[in-house]
Design a protein around this motif. Structure first.
Motif, PDB file in Angstrom:
ATOM      1  N   VAL A   9      29.243  32.799   6.151  1.00 26.35           N
ATOM      2  CA  VAL A   9      29.740  34.056   7.079  1.00 26.35           C
ATOM      3  C   VAL A   9      31.200  33.535   7.620  1.00 26.35           C
ATOM      4  O   VAL A   9      31.940  34.203   7.664  1.00 26.35           O
ATOM      5  N   VAL A  10      30.734  32.379   8.329  1.00 26.51           N
ATOM      6  CA  VAL A  10      32.044  31.964   8.986  1.00 26.51           C
ATOM      7  C   VAL A  10      33.131  31.421   8.125  1.00 26.51           C
ATOM      8  O   VAL A  10      34.293  31.880   8.703  1.00 26.51           O
ATOM      9  N   ILE A  11      32.944  30.988   6.893  1.00 26.97           N
ATOM     10  CA  ILE A  11      33.873  30.789   6.014  1.00 26.97           C
ATOM     11  C   ILE A  11      34.700  32.025   5.815  1.00 26.97           C
ATOM     12  O   ILE A  11      35.960  32.139   5.781  1.00 26.97           O
ATOM     13  N   ALA A  12      34.042  32.800   5.369  1.00 22.38           N
ATOM     14  CA  ALA A  12      34.438  34.060   4.819  1.00 22.38           C
ATOM     15  C   ALA A  12      35.477  34.593   5.933  1.00 22.38           C
ATOM     16  O   ALA A  12      36.369  35.174   5.781  1.00 22.38           O
ATOM     17  N   ALA A  13      34.938  34.604   7.241  1.00 22.77           N
ATOM     18  CA  ALA A  13      35.669  35.065   8.427  1.00 22.77           C
ATOM     19  C   ALA A  13      36.846  34.463   8.610  1.00 22.77           C
ATOM     20  O   ALA A  13      38.032  34.956   8.745  1.00 22.77           O
ATOM     21  N   GLY A  14      36.866  33.032   8.509  1.00 23.56           N
ATOM     22  CA  GLY A  14      38.032  32.293   8.584  1.00 23.56           C
ATOM     23  C   GLY A  14      39.034  32.656   7.441  1.00 23.56           C
ATOM     24  O   GLY A  14      40.366  32.882   7.782  1.00 23.56           O
ATOM     25  N   LEU A  15      38.799  32.639   6.338  1.00 26.77           N
ATOM     26  CA  LEU A  15      39.541  32.838   4.936  1.00 26.77           C
ATOM     27  C   LEU A  15      40.369  34.444   5.456  1.00 26.77           C
ATOM     28  O   LEU A  15      41.494  34.681   5.254  1.00 26.77           O
ATOM     29  N   LEU A  16      39.402  35.443   5.818  1.00 28.18           N
ATOM     30  CA  LEU A  16      40.026  36.786   6.098  1.00 28.18           C
ATOM     31  C   LEU A  16      41.073  36.610   7.218  1.00 28.18           C
ATOM     32  O   LEU A  16      42.205  37.265   7.246  1.00 28.18           O
ATOM     33  N   SER A  17      40.664  35.942   8.401  1.00 27.33           N
ATOM     34  CA  SER A  17      41.530  35.785   9.362  1.00 27.33           C
ATOM     35  C   SER A  17      42.829  34.959   9.135  1.00 27.33           C
ATOM     36  O   SER A  17      43.990  35.372   9.324  1.00 27.33           O
ATOM     37  N   ALA A  22      48.731  35.550   8.195  1.00 23.96           N
ATOM     38  CA  ALA A  22      50.096  35.580   7.591  1.00 23.96           C
ATOM     39  C   ALA A  22      50.453  36.705   7.539  1.00 23.96           C
ATOM     40  O   ALA A  22      51.751  36.829   7.300  1.00 23.96           O
ATOM     41  N   TRP A  23      49.875  37.751   7.733  1.00 15.77           N
ATOM     42  CA  TRP A  23      50.366  39.244   7.723  1.00 15.77           C
ATOM     43  C   TRP A  23      51.007  39.496   9.070  1.00 15.77           C
ATOM     44  O   TRP A  23      51.990  39.623   9.330  1.00 15.77           O
ATOM     45  N   THR A  27      46.777  36.147  17.641  1.00 20.13           N
ATOM     46  CA  THR A  27      45.575  35.219  17.907  1.00 20.13           C
ATOM     47  C   THR A  27      44.360  35.593  18.573  1.00 20.13           C
ATOM     48  O   THR A  27      43.118  35.291  18.108  1.00 20.13           O
ATOM     49  N   HIS A  28      44.431  36.809  19.357  1.00 18.38           N
ATOM     50  CA  HIS A  28      43.195  37.511  19.747  1.00 18.38           C
ATOM     51  C   HIS A  28      42.172  38.007  18.713  1.00 18.38           C
ATOM     52  O   HIS A  28      41.108  38.202  18.775  1.00 18.38           O
ATOM     53  N   GLY A  29      43.138  38.547  17.831  1.00 19.32           N
ATOM     54  CA  GLY A  29      42.370  39.113  16.808  1.00 19.32           C
ATOM     55  C   GLY A  29      41.653  38.277  15.665  1.00 19.32           C
ATOM     56  O   GLY A  29      40.718  38.354  15.478  1.00 19.32           O
ATOM     57  N   THR A  30      42.376  36.884  15.620  1.00 20.13           N
ATOM     58  CA  THR A  30      41.656  36.008  14.660  1.00 20.13           C
ATOM     59  C   THR A  30      40.245  35.697  15.576  1.00 20.13           C
ATOM     60  O   THR A  30      39.342  35.565  15.077  1.00 20.13           O
TER      61      THR A  30
END
Length: 333
Positions: A9-17, A22-23, A27-30
């Motif tokens: 779950v964390v890796i998926a959230a990290g990839l999404l962030s 890049a778009w 920082t707060h959204g991450t």
């Protein structure tokens, strides 16, 4: 397994962030996305996995989203403060989720105990009262009652004794299923098991239809017999006394289907799944018609332990309950 789930779950959230960063993502959204990942892993109530996901999320935030990037060093005070707050919130989320889960389980146990008390008060008291009344009458008037009345009282007490035995047996099986059971299964013919069930009832009311040749199944004969018995017992109980209960056996694509068909009032569509819940009953409180809500739960647990399914099938009249068993050879139970 909880830690693997948390890591994924964390890796998926990290990839999404990382993609959104890049778009346009600030920082707060991450941090919010990573915090959401912590909440998701905390929902099952495992405090350690929630804290683990919080630490991994913190490392991801530090490595990928703080200055200088792609290092574990942070030079921005705001980033240090944000990460510290994030880790504190992550730990608190894990603790609170674990506490909530424990309280929820305690509430469920309390509700289960209340259901057991209500069920036992009805399903044990009624046959016990009949047995005590019959035996007391026989004891007091044993020299005055004709043989026919003595036999009637004795048969009534015996019938209610069997009813008590069935109810207690189902309660014991429900307890075992709740704790997990190991099956002593062997590959065998299903028909002798079905015939054993039929022989325990008034055979004149039960019809057996075998549509085609049935392959052997890997089952525990005693448990499977109990599962089928519970369904047939319900079908006979709720059907008119002069109507048959039909057991239809058919094999198709390595699956054996047993349909138990009755001509009773049927089951409302909204209750198709609920009838297999523990202590579910159409009975209103301690009065009215309806079973104890144990038998079908036991049936469901036994059939699922055999990697099969049990379900209520749509029917224009009466009720059809289907037990499906995989006839493929098994070696894992």
């Amino acid at each position: 397994m909880p830690f693997l789930f948390a890591f994924v779950v964390v890796i998926a959230a990290g990839l999404l962030s990382y993609v959104l960063d890049a778009w346009f993502l600030p920082t707060h959204g991450t941090l919010l996305i990573l915090q959401l990942a912590v909440v998701v892993t905390a929902l099952p109530g495992n405090k350690k996995s929630a804290i683990f996901s919080g630490i991994v999320s913190g490392v991801i935030f530090n490595y990928f989203f703080t200055t200088p990037r792609f290092s574990l060093h942070m030079s921005n005070v705001d980033d240090i403060v944000n990460l510290s707050i994030f880790l504190i919130v992550a730990v608190l989320t894990g603790i609170l989720a674990s506490s909530y889960r424990a309280q929820q389980e305690a509430l469920e146990q309390a509700e289960l105990r209340a259901s057991i008390l209500m069920s036992v008060s009805h399903d044990l008291r009624t046959p016990l009262a009949t047995i005590i009344g019959s035996l007391s009458t026989m004891q007091e008037y044993q020299n005055k009652l004709p043989k026919e009345e003595k036999d009637e009282l004795l048969n009534g007490a015996l019938d209610d004794s069997h009813r008590l035995h069935r109810y207690i047996e189902n309660l014991l099986q429900a307890t075992k299923l709740h704790q997990g059971i190991s099956l002593n299964s062997v590959q065998q013919d299903l028909l002798p098991i079905v015939n054993n069930v039929i022989n325990r009832f008034d055979k004149a009311r039960i019809r057996l239809i075998i549509r085609n040749a049935l392959p052997n199944v890997t089952v525990s004969s005693y448990l499977l017999e109990q599962a089928i018995y519970n369904v047939v017992d319900n079908a006979l109980k709720y059907s008119p006394n002069d109507s048959p209960v039909v057991i239809i056996c058919e094999a198709s694509d390595n699956v054996i289907n047993l349909d138990i068909v009755d001509e009773g009032p049927g089951i409302a569509t909204k209750h198709y799944k609920s009838v297999f819940d523990l202590f579910f009953s159409t009975r209103n409180g301690d009065t009215g018609e309806g079973g104890s809500g144990v038998g079908l739960t036991v049936t469901k647990g036994i059939i699922e332990a055999h990697h099969g399914t049990v379900s209520v099938m749509p029917s224009a009249k009466g009720c059809v309950i289907r037990i499906s068993l995989d006839a493929s050879p098994k070696s894992d139970f």
